[in-house]
Motif scaffolding. Sequence first.
Motif, PDB file in Angstrom:
ATOM      1  N   LEU A 116       0.828  -1.203   0.000  1.00 52.39           N
ATOM      2  CA  LEU A 116       0.000   0.000   0.000  1.00 52.39           C
ATOM      3  C   LEU A 116       0.866   1.258   0.000  1.00 52.39           C
ATOM      4  CD1 LEU A 116      -2.807  -1.060   2.514  1.00 52.39           C
ATOM      5  CD2 LEU A 116      -3.111  -0.577   0.087  1.00 52.39           C
ATOM      6  N   ILE A 117       1.900   1.233   0.802  1.00 48.26           N
ATOM      7  CA  ILE A 117       2.808   2.385   0.857  1.00 48.26           C
ATOM      8  C   ILE A 117       3.466   2.606  -0.500  1.00 48.26           C
ATOM      9  CG2 ILE A 117       4.947   3.261   1.886  1.00 48.26           C
ATOM     10  CD1 ILE A 117       4.104   1.889   4.499  1.00 48.26           C
ATOM     11  N   GLU A 118       3.861   1.513  -1.158  1.00 45.86           N
ATOM     12  CA  GLU A 118       4.492   1.626  -2.480  1.00 45.86           C
ATOM     13  C   GLU A 118       3.560   2.226  -3.518  1.00 45.86           C
ATOM     14  OE1 GLU A 118       5.702  -2.297  -3.389  1.00 45.86           O
ATOM     15  OE2 GLU A 118       7.440  -2.288  -2.044  1.00 45.86           O
ATOM     16  N   GLN A 119       2.254   2.083  -3.287  1.00 50.63           N
ATOM     17  CA  GLN A 119       1.274   2.669  -4.210  1.00 50.63           C
ATOM     18  C   GLN A 119       0.801   4.036  -3.718  1.00 50.63           C
ATOM     19  OE1 GLN A 119       0.652   1.341  -7.131  1.00 50.63           O
ATOM     20  NE2 GLN A 119       2.050  -0.343  -6.602  1.00 50.63           N
ATOM     21  N   ASP A 120       1.606   4.658  -2.855  1.00 50.43           N
ATOM     22  CA  ASP A 120       1.364   6.022  -2.367  1.00 50.43           C
ATOM     23  C   ASP A 120       0.111   6.151  -1.523  1.00 50.43           C
ATOM     24  OD1 ASP A 120       3.655   6.904  -3.718  1.00 50.43           O
ATOM     25  OD2 ASP A 120       2.526   7.198  -5.585  1.00 50.43           O
ATOM     26  N   PHE A 121      -0.222   5.071  -0.798  1.00 46.15           N
ATOM     27  CA  PHE A 121      -1.354   5.144   0.123  1.00 46.15           C
ATOM     28  C   PHE A 121      -0.898   5.762   1.441  1.00 46.15           C
ATOM     29  CE2 PHE A 121      -3.574   2.500  -2.787  1.00 46.15           C
ATOM     30  CZ  PHE A 121      -4.902   2.500  -2.432  1.00 46.15           C
ATOM     31  N   ASN A 122      -1.766   6.578   1.993  1.00 42.25           N
ATOM     32  CA  ASN A 122      -1.572   7.068   3.353  1.00 42.25           C
ATOM     33  C   ASN A 122      -2.353   6.113   4.256  1.00 42.25           C
ATOM     34  OD1 ASN A 122      -1.129   8.487   5.691  1.00 42.25           O
ATOM     35  ND2 ASN A 122      -2.656  10.072   5.240  1.00 42.25           N
ATOM     36  N   VAL A 123      -1.665   5.159   4.833  1.00 48.87           N
ATOM     37  CA  VAL A 123      -2.335   4.080   5.549  1.00 48.87           C
ATOM     38  C   VAL A 123      -1.928   4.063   7.007  1.00 48.87           C
ATOM     39  CG1 VAL A 123      -0.544   2.447   4.819  1.00 48.87           C
ATOM     40  CG2 VAL A 123      -2.748   1.582   5.608  1.00 48.87           C
ATOM     41  N   SER A 124      -2.934   3.863   7.864  1.00 49.98           N
ATOM     42  CA  SER A 124      -2.696   3.743   9.303  1.00 49.98           C
ATOM     43  C   SER A 124      -2.978   2.296   9.701  1.00 49.98           C
ATOM     44  CB  SER A 124      -3.628   4.686  10.060  1.00 49.98           C
ATOM     45  OG  SER A 124      -3.558   4.437  11.452  1.00 49.98           O
ATOM     46  N   PHE A 125      -1.943   1.639  10.216  1.00 51.87           N
ATOM     47  CA  PHE A 125      -2.070   0.247  10.655  1.00 51.87           C
ATOM     48  C   PHE A 125      -2.037   0.183  12.174  1.00 51.87           C
ATOM     49  CE2 PHE A 125      -1.467  -1.267   6.407  1.00 51.87           C
ATOM     50  CZ  PHE A 125      -1.889  -2.580   6.412  1.00 51.87           C
ATOM     51  N   ASN A 126      -2.992  -0.537  12.735  1.00 54.37           N
ATOM     52  CA  ASN A 126      -2.992  -0.794  14.176  1.00 54.37           C
ATOM     53  C   ASN A 126      -3.247  -2.281  14.367  1.00 54.37           C
ATOM     54  OD1 ASN A 126      -3.090  -0.612  16.979  1.00 54.37           O
ATOM     55  ND2 ASN A 126      -5.243  -0.007  16.994  1.00 54.37           N
ATOM     56  N   VAL A 127      -2.197  -3.021  14.612  1.00 54.78           N
ATOM     57  CA  VAL A 127      -2.282  -4.480  14.676  1.00 54.78           C
ATOM     58  C   VAL A 127      -1.837  -4.963  16.044  1.00 54.78           C
ATOM     59  CG1 VAL A 127      -1.544  -6.658  13.667  1.00 54.78           C
ATOM     60  CG2 VAL A 127      -1.856  -4.649  12.203  1.00 54.78           C
ATOM     61  N   VAL A 128      -2.747  -5.669  16.743  1.00 53.77           N
ATOM     62  CA  VAL A 128      -2.427  -6.260  18.048  1.00 53.77           C
ATOM     63  C   VAL A 128      -2.791  -7.735  17.971  1.00 53.77           C
ATOM     64  CG1 VAL A 128      -2.859  -6.233  20.518  1.00 53.77           C
ATOM     65  CG2 VAL A 128      -2.935  -4.093  19.219  1.00 53.77           C
ATOM     66  N   LEU A 129      -1.759  -8.582  17.849  1.00 57.29           N
ATOM     67  CA  LEU A 129      -2.002 -10.003  17.641  1.00 57.29           C
ATOM     68  C   LEU A 129      -1.157 -10.856  18.565  1.00 57.29           C
ATOM     69  CD1 LEU A 129      -2.103 -10.319  13.741  1.00 57.29           C
ATOM     70  CD2 LEU A 129      -4.023 -10.557  15.307  1.00 57.29           C
ATOM     71  N   ASN A 130      -1.772 -11.963  18.998  1.00 56.32           N
ATOM     72  CA  ASN A 130      -1.049 -13.019  19.696  1.00 56.32           C
ATOM     73  C   ASN A 130      -1.150 -14.275  18.826  1.00 56.32           C
ATOM     74  OD1 ASN A 130      -0.427 -11.434  22.034  1.00 56.32           O
ATOM     75  ND2 ASN A 130      -2.568 -11.702  22.694  1.00 56.32           N
ATOM     76  N   THR A 131      -0.911 -15.416  19.417  1.00 55.80           N
ATOM     77  CA  THR A 131      -1.023 -16.670  18.659  1.00 55.80           C
ATOM     78  C   THR A 131      -2.479 -16.964  18.343  1.00 55.80           C
ATOM     79  OG1 THR A 131       0.937 -17.528  19.780  1.00 55.80           O
ATOM     80  CG2 THR A 131      -0.480 -19.119  18.661  1.00 55.80           C
ATOM     81  N   LEU A 132      -2.743 -17.283  17.079  1.00 57.49           N
ATOM     82  CA  LEU A 132      -4.103 -17.593  16.625  1.00 57.49           C
ATOM     83  C   LEU A 132      -4.197 -19.049  16.176  1.00 57.49           C
ATOM     84  CD1 LEU A 132      -4.839 -14.459  14.400  1.00 57.49           C
ATOM     85  CD2 LEU A 132      -6.026 -15.054  16.511  1.00 57.49           C
ATOM     86  N   PRO A 133      -5.391 -19.652  16.263  1.00 58.83           N
ATOM     87  CA  PRO A 133      -5.579 -20.975  15.662  1.00 58.83           C
ATOM     88  C   PRO A 133      -5.273 -20.911  14.174  1.00 58.83           C
ATOM     89  CG  PRO A 133      -7.435 -20.424  17.093  1.00 58.83           C
ATOM     90  CD  PRO A 133      -6.604 -19.189  16.974  1.00 58.83           C
TER      91      PRO A 133
END
Length: 367
Positions: free
Chosen positions: A257-274
């Motif tokens: 997304l950044i390479e395509q000039d997107f202004n993107v806000s990522f908020n990722v909170v992850l632990n172990t998932l099935p």
Amino acid sequence: MSSLNSFSQQSDKGFWKYGHLIFTGFYLLPLIINFASFTANQITMSLAFYVAFILLYVKAINCKSAGVTKLFVAMLLICFCATFYTTGTPTLFGFAAYVAGYAYNYHQRIYAALAIISTVLLSAYIGDIGKVQYFLAVALILCAALFSYGIAAKRESLYKKREQESANQLEQLAAIAERERIARDLHDILGHSLSSIALKAELANKLNQGERYAQANSEIAQVADLARQLLSDVRSAVSDLKQLNLVSQVAQLKQRLIEQDFNVSFNVVLNTLPAKVEGIAGLIIKEAVTNLLRHSSTKNCEINIEQTAQQLLITVIDRAPCSTLNSGNGLNGITERAEQLKGSAKFTCGDTFTLNVILPITAKDLQ
């Protein structure tokens, strides 16, 4: 007499189809027990009728209902005639009754039962039988039992037929569902990568036209990398060996997304998932990013992924006006994938386009 159930299994071979005929041997008991009292003519005719009955019975169990009546009448006629030579015919009457119970419908069975009873009574009182009451008792009891068993065997046969038809339908539905799953997988996997390849190829062409060859070569190299990655993803999907790592996949999507000039806000909170949740979540996020690349007019978006004790929450916001919502393969695929885990996917359209996905992650919900 349970071996008579082979009547409903006409595709069986050998003993399991005809082995029950051993019980017709009871017809020969009077000849065996009182052999000395029988004349040569009686023995010959008794055996001839026995062989004829067996041939008719074998033909009857391989005959369709439309042609069984002639065989049934012929079997009753043989039983009647054989009574003049031996008292063992109650056994044959029983086998004829089984054919009637199995081959006919409700109304036909009534007429068949009357025909059997009439033939038994006629045989008992016209034939040369010493103890008529014993003959009648044995014949009628055998006929009633095997007639009822024939009806039960017919019901079981119809039940098994319906079961087989249901199983065939389930197999067809499973095949259709699998084809749809493969189509969704390929769409999700190919959609994002091909969109990126197309965009980068167009950019490389424009850079080349502007004689910015170094940047064009860089974009072409990235196209080659994307193509190799796409080939790897397709191979993994086809072989069903794909091991998705959601964190690393999200990082790659963010970079694209950044390479395509997107202004993107990522908020990722992850632990172990099935593993199942991780795989489906990865495909959902990839499809959402593909939609952003294709449709976002402002290139201003927000992606939030939050994990709670029981749920994985995915929110994708495209900060661009949205007047109408057309659900194509992408949005439908997201909804179907969420429903695979008994989750949900909601889309809202207005000042912004918002996707909210809820996926359960507890073992109880995934069962």
